[in-house]
Structure formats: structure tokens, C-alpha cells
Design an enzyme around this catalytic site. Sequence first.
Site, mmCIF file in Angstrom:
data_model
loop_
_atom_site.group_PDB
_atom_site.id
_atom_site.type_symbol
_atom_site.label_atom_id
_atom_site.label_comp_id
_atom_site.label_asym_id
_atom_site.label_seq_id
_atom_site.Cartn_x
_atom_site.Cartn_y
_atom_site.Cartn_z
ATOM 1 C CB ALA A 165 -0.857 0.095 1.103
ATOM 2 C CE1 TYR A 166 5.803 5.202 3.184
ATOM 3 C CE2 TYR A 166 7.294 3.923 1.508
ATOM 4 C CZ TYR A 166 6.989 5.126 2.330
ATOM 5 O OH TYR A 166 7.866 6.041 2.478
ATOM 6 N N GLY A 167 4.076 1.671 -0.988
ATOM 7 C CA GLY A 167 4.528 1.758 -2.339
ATOM 8 C C GLY A 167 3.755 2.232 -3.498
#
Length: 261
Positions: A165-167
Site C-alpha cells: 500500500a505504501y509503495g
Amino acid sequence: MTTTIESTPIGLLTGKVVLITGASRGIGAAAARLFAQEGAAVVLAARSTDAIERLSTAIRAAGGVADAVTVDLADRASIRAAVDRVEELHGRLDGAFNNGAAAQRQVGPLDATAEEDIDEQFTVNFRAHWTAMTAEAALMRRGTGGAIVNTSSIGSRRANPALPAYGAMKRALNSITETAAVSWARDGIRVNGITPGGTATEMIDAWEAATPGIVTQITASIPLGRLAEPHQIAEVAAWLLSDRASYVTGAIVPVDGGAGA
């Protein structure tokens, strides 16, 4: 080799008013100190009011110009109010370093990522930057233009099974950074991004606590053989915000010790 080089201030940002989000710690706090040393009047924005008040007091004690404004990156009205506060204090905005971020709470594969993690990553690591950029650009247009730098991540440049999700949200940030650069070029507004690799911040400390050994793994992947210090990331942001980078816009600049090469 573990020695890092401390640069001598040269007035790179003299006379500029610069807003920094995520300024309470890590890269943002390092940027606040560096930008002030380089001559900028800095406005520090973060959710941790006490931390940014202490930092702004320290900058002023060292002869710099600094103010603090509390901001919640999950709250669009709070972000716009922070930009409005810059206008109240200085009447203009010359540079913005959108550095605030949220770590992904759960480390693990895509199919185990919680919906709450997806929502938070969208809200803080993508939407907050869009909100900040548009408000910053509106204020810059009322002056003579300016420069914006967004902090993305090396994790935006490739598959990111540990932090999907961060990426994903950081990759989306790269896209709107490039789009803004093209859209606002005629307004005299430059927009660039940086993609730090492993950096010795509180965020990576938390990742190490959740996944013991990850720092050793990351360090082994870096050709320079060490994590970055926060000030080394801030140095690149300072250059991109300065007039030395006057013909640079739409760039997503790796600051990763060669890890992405």
C-alpha cells in the site's frame, strides 16, 4: 565506510519562504534545520505541536527565522489552513517540501494488507500531498512562482511486497508530481520529487522492530554500504528548491546510495 559529509551552508535558500510538512522528526526536521541554515524563513508543519515548537525555537536561537503550525495530514482543511498561515506570516510562499507521511501499519503481502491500511495510505501519502500542492501552488501564483518538492520513496520504483500500500501510494505521488510539473510550468512553478532509499529515521526503526533484520537486509542492498542520514536527503531537497535547480522540473530524483541502480 560510514563517515558522512556535513556541508557548509552557502546561502542556497537566502530570502526564500519555505513550508515543510512532516517537520517534527527525521528528514523533515533535518530539512528544517538545513533550510534555515541556508537562509530560508521556514514554517514547520506537523501534527506534533511540541516537537515543531521546540525545533523552531532552536532554529531561532541559532539566528534563523522559523515558525510552527500544527497540521493533520488526514484533514484537508487543516492542510489548507497551514498554507493560509504561511501567507499570514510572510505574504508569500517560495518553496514547499511536502515530506509528511504515514508508515504502513502492517508489513506483509498484498492479500493480507488491511483495508484500513489502504485507506490511511491513500489519505496521508497521496491525498494530503495533492491537497498541499494545490494550495501551495495557488499561493505561489499570487507571487512570482516557486518550487515544490515531494518526498516519495525508492519503494515506489519497483514491486514492493513488504509494503504494497505504501509503495502504491508513493508511485501515485510520483505521477501527480510529474503532472503538476507540466501543468504549472507556465505559472513559474517547478515541481519535483525525491525517492529516498534506506534512511536512518524513526520510520525505519519501527520497521526494524516489526521485522527484525530488515535494516541489515536493506543495508546489504545499498552499493554505498550504509543507510542515509536524514540531512543527506534534505540536501537534495534544498538544491531542488533553490535557484540552482531553475531548469529542473518533473524529475523524480533517486537519493538511495545506488540501491535503485
